[in-house]
Design an enzyme around this catalytic site. Structure first.
Site, PDB file in Angstrom:
ATOM      1  N   HIS A  20      61.685 -54.894 -49.406  1.00 38.16           N
ATOM      2  CA  HIS A  20      62.294 -55.867 -50.325  1.00 38.16           C
ATOM      3  C   HIS A  20      62.389 -55.330 -51.755  1.00 38.16           C
ATOM      4  O   HIS A  20      63.112 -55.881 -52.576  1.00 38.16           O
ATOM      5  CB  HIS A  20      61.467 -57.150 -50.309  1.00 38.16           C
ATOM      6  CG  HIS A  20      62.045 -58.274 -51.113  1.00 38.16           C
ATOM      7  ND1 HIS A  20      63.350 -58.716 -50.957  1.00 38.16           N
ATOM      8  CD2 HIS A  20      61.508 -59.045 -52.084  1.00 38.16           C
ATOM      9  CE1 HIS A  20      63.566 -59.714 -51.804  1.00 38.16           C
ATOM     10  NE2 HIS A  20      62.477 -59.924 -52.498  1.00 38.16           N
TER      11      HIS A  20
ATOM     12  N   ASP B 149      64.912 -55.935 -44.639  1.00 36.05           N
ATOM     13  CA  ASP B 149      64.312 -56.879 -45.585  1.00 36.05           C
ATOM     14  C   ASP B 149      64.352 -58.296 -45.018  1.00 36.05           C
ATOM     15  O   ASP B 149      65.390 -58.752 -44.524  1.00 36.05           O
ATOM     16  CB  ASP B 149      65.078 -56.794 -46.914  1.00 36.05           C
ATOM     17  CG  ASP B 149      64.484 -57.670 -47.995  1.00 36.05           C
ATOM     18  OD1 ASP B 149      63.403 -58.242 -47.788  1.00 36.05           O
ATOM     19  OD2 ASP B 149      65.112 -57.761 -49.077  1.00 36.05           O
TER      20      ASP B 149
ATOM     21  N   SER C   9      66.352 -60.986 -55.158  1.00 36.81           N
ATOM     22  CA  SER C   9      65.424 -61.939 -54.569  1.00 36.81           C
ATOM     23  C   SER C   9      65.707 -63.340 -55.109  1.00 36.81           C
ATOM     24  O   SER C   9      66.868 -63.750 -55.119  1.00 36.81           O
ATOM     25  CB  SER C   9      64.001 -61.456 -54.884  1.00 36.81           C
ATOM     26  OG  SER C   9      63.044 -62.153 -54.143  1.00 36.81           O
TER      27      SER C   9
END
Lengths: 488, 488
Positions: free
Chosen positions: A405, A350, A294
């Site tokens: 995610h 995602d 991320s």
């Protein structure tokens, strides 16, 4: 319910994990019909664990006649390590990753999971509790971080912690203590530098320096907060432009803070340079592998860019998970030019890797005659390992923005990935239960509680006098700017 | 923040717990102004606990110059036990409770807390987890229930578990496993029978049989679901009427179930009769004390009514916490006639004791010439010990329907109660942190996490092979209708 489930197991008990692995996609349609998850759950002994000498009272006897499970509760979660030094340039991308990606080479799969676990450690060890005086720090001292998380088996030693300022306006990665005596309200623990030990270095063929960057948890807020403002990297007239929020996290510092008199960038670069110089003086080959999930994936790219600029002859690779776009086309081209190897692990479902630049991205290349130089357009960098939530029989497929995610979802899918046209690997050994640590992605039939990672009694403990108290952190786990000094 | 809080402590450090205890209500206004909770938090060492040899790194040194705390982390949570046998008839209500209630006699206070802890055990040991195959049962086997909950010090031994059917339409007390192999989907663990050991019997002056009934957690649903339908108790023409839902829980049974071939009523009465007869044959004095919180308080009254009808010469008292009204005036009068002693502990702000019958209740007595015999009107029974959330400097005072009803809030307020016109008892020893086990009633300054009672990793454990599994219950904790047979 009890009857139908147990009869399902009996009818399909011949469907061993090995059989599942071999099944091509077409057969998978069939196997979904016969309720694979329940079967696998049973094979894996996921739904309840018995002691060998358990004489259960008042419960039906365990189903008999099942074949010995290929992957059971007694199976270690990792395969025995193999010496991969002969393939080091390929595995670490310095030659070319492409031939190893589809189908995915088992040695490379194992290394990707290893770095993913290093990134996952930055979540598992982060103190999220706003009632803790150490909120925003790492729960454990540097010397025992990997040991506490069960990652000592990876054969690395953490040499430094990295902090970043938490005032930067970015979504949800900043955590601040509500406690009056907080350890620090300006900075958050942002990751760490580690280095392979002698045995691991021999196994992989190089002294490996790892940087693992912490990311964000909740992707929903990205939509609101990541504005996607590109900002020149280096001097104001540079072609190379990157997202200004990511750059802010990476470079902010202030003399009035305890942990960010230097920026994350300065902290990490000082340590990389120190380690490279130390091991090169000993005549060793040194490589740098930067990982993150991320936001952490974005920081990994910025870090790789800086490292490649600073130490031009150092082999550098980035293995990122669910990372967003970071910079413009010039940023990507410069990274390539500096020979930084990037492997982006991306789950199709995602949203984060689609940001920023959902509308304006590298896809516009074919309109370049219209858009001009793409100077203000975001682009992804490197090779992509694409994963699909639907490939795993263990996962729910319904929309779950946070679950898609989640880094543990990524690691599960990497572990099961054979190639883009093959069934989920039936003999994948990584513990499926980990997926639900902080998500609810596992199918209900597996009976793994959603979001199960939680502290006993939120850290409260009953002392010898019968009082419930929050025990102090052990001295070696208390953050200290003095103790953070790196040591070999 | 850090400065102002620590200077508050310094300025008011002379305000010891003993001084607080003595302060009348008028002075309390003053003490609220000077931030008592922060002071108490410090005296009690509630906000962080240090090891004696803790050399904290990177933290300010602990504040110096504080007087030795009256109640600190090393203070046991209960005072030494005293022999109360000389006052047995008074303490247990068989003479008259009134003279001991206001001010509250310390011996009686201690006994009320003891029975409240027995009632609390029915919550603390209840398996609420719908993913557990034992959802709705007790987490622990009968023989080690009190030991597991740290209540062995009370000197009782559990002799039987009581089950009630969970199909009865009552709010939120029923829990059903989603698990295919559930232990039982028709019944819930509803309480237990225990008996005092020799030492405790000598101390209190009697062989004490205790019945503890489990209640409900969430009072909000009471509003919707407790319809307040009175139903005759015994034969259809009886004057004595009770709430039909409570009666349903107490008396339902079905031959097709494993745990409710007999009703809760039959299970508990059989055990009471067995114990009474056993100890009377040994020439001992025997008494019965029935306790429960919320719905459990209602069941306690029904149980007392039946026990008094069945064994007329048995001294029976009920100590209930936050119990609703149960029956009509005739029910109350019959209990009184049968010499059942009832002490209702009631928090003023709690809604549940106001139900059913918020509009039509014993308050209508003065309109009896209008309403007739009050046959269809709910009434409370016995003496009331009234508590006030605002009396405690530890508690938030804002509206919190669940928090006001929480049994731990009750026990905290009993522990601090001196008399209706006195300040909260400053030397109360019961652990304040318990209030937040399942509520958020404690003031933020105390830094006790709200709703902190939770299992580590929702019961998942990492086995020797690195897999996260749900360990099976230990054999002695697995419910079994056969093993439930009572033993002395």
């Amino acid at each position: 319910m009890a009857m139908s489930s147990s009869s399902a197991i009996r009818h399909h008990s011949h469907l061993t994990a090995a059989a599942v692995e071999a099944a091509p996609l077409r057969e998978r349609r069939v196997s979904s019909l016969i309720n694979i998850p329940a079967t696998l759950s049973n094979l894996l002994h996921l739904h309840h664990e018995r002691n060998p000498d358990d004489r259960s009272v008042g419960l039906p006897p365990p189903a008999v006649g099942l074949p010995p499970p290929a992957v059971g509760r007694n199976t270690p979660t990792v395969s025995p390590k193999e010496d991969i030094s002969s393939l080091f340039p390929e595995i670490y991308g310095h030659a070319d990753w492409s031939p190893l990606l589809n189908p995915l080479h088992p040695w490379l799969r194992r290394e990707i999971v290893k770095y993913g676990e290093f990134a996952q450690a930055t979540y598992d060890a982060f103190d999220f509790n706003p009632l803790s005086e150490f909120c925003g720090s790492c729960l454990y001292g540097r010397c025992r971080l990997l040991d506490k998380l069960g990652l000592a088996r990876n054969g690395y030693r953490v040499s430094k912690y990295v902090y970043a300022m938490s005032h930067v306006k970015l979504p949800r990665w900043l955590e601040r203590s509500l406690h009056a005596d907080a350890w620090c309200t300006e900075s958050n623990w942002m990751g760490y530098v580690a280095v392979s030990d002698d045995a691991e270095s021999r196994r992989i063929g190089c002294r490996d320096i790892v940087v693992a960057w912490r990311g964000t948890i909740a992707p929903t807020e990205w939509f609101e907060d990541v504005q996607g403002k590109l900002k020149p990297l280096g001097d104001a007239h540079s072609d190379v432009k990157v997202e200004h929020g990511f750059l802010g996290v990476y470079t902010s510092k202030s003399d009035r803070t305890r942990y960010n008199k230097t920026s994350a960038s300065e902290q990490v670069m000082e340590e990389i340079e120190r380690l490279v110089s130390h091991y090169r003086q000993r005549g060793e080959e040194v490589s740098l592998t930067i990982t993150g999930h991320s936001l952490g994936g974005a920081l990994a790219l910025l870090n790789a860019y800086e490292a490649a600029s600073t130490i031009p002859d150092l082999p550098i690779s980035v293995i990122s998970f669910g990372g967003p776009r970071v910079g413009n086309v010039a940023f990507g081209e410069k990274l390539k030019e500096m020979n930084v190897k990037v492997l982006r692990v991306v789950v199709k479902q995602d949203m984060v890797p689609k940001m920023p630049g959902i509308l304006f991205n590298e896809g516009l290349k074919r309109f370049e005659h219209v858009t001009g130089t793409l100077e203000w357009v975001y682009t992804h960098v490197g090779l992509e390992l694409g994963l699909d939530v639907r490939s795993s029989p263990y996962l729910k497929h319904r929309l779950d923005v946070a679950g898609f995610h989640n880094l543990e979802t990524y690691l599960h899918l990497v572990d099961g990935f054979l190639s883009s046209d093959k069934e989920f690997r039936g003999n994948a050994r990584r513990d499926v239960a980990l997926v639900n640590k902080a998500s609810g992605m596992l199918r209900d039939e597996l009976h793994i509680p959603p979001r199960w990672a939680q502290m006993a009694n939120k850290g409260m403990m009953c002392n010898a006098y019968g009082r419930w108290v929050k025990p102090a952190r052990e001295p070696e786990d208390i953050p200290s700017p003095y103790r953070e000094e790196a040591q070999l």
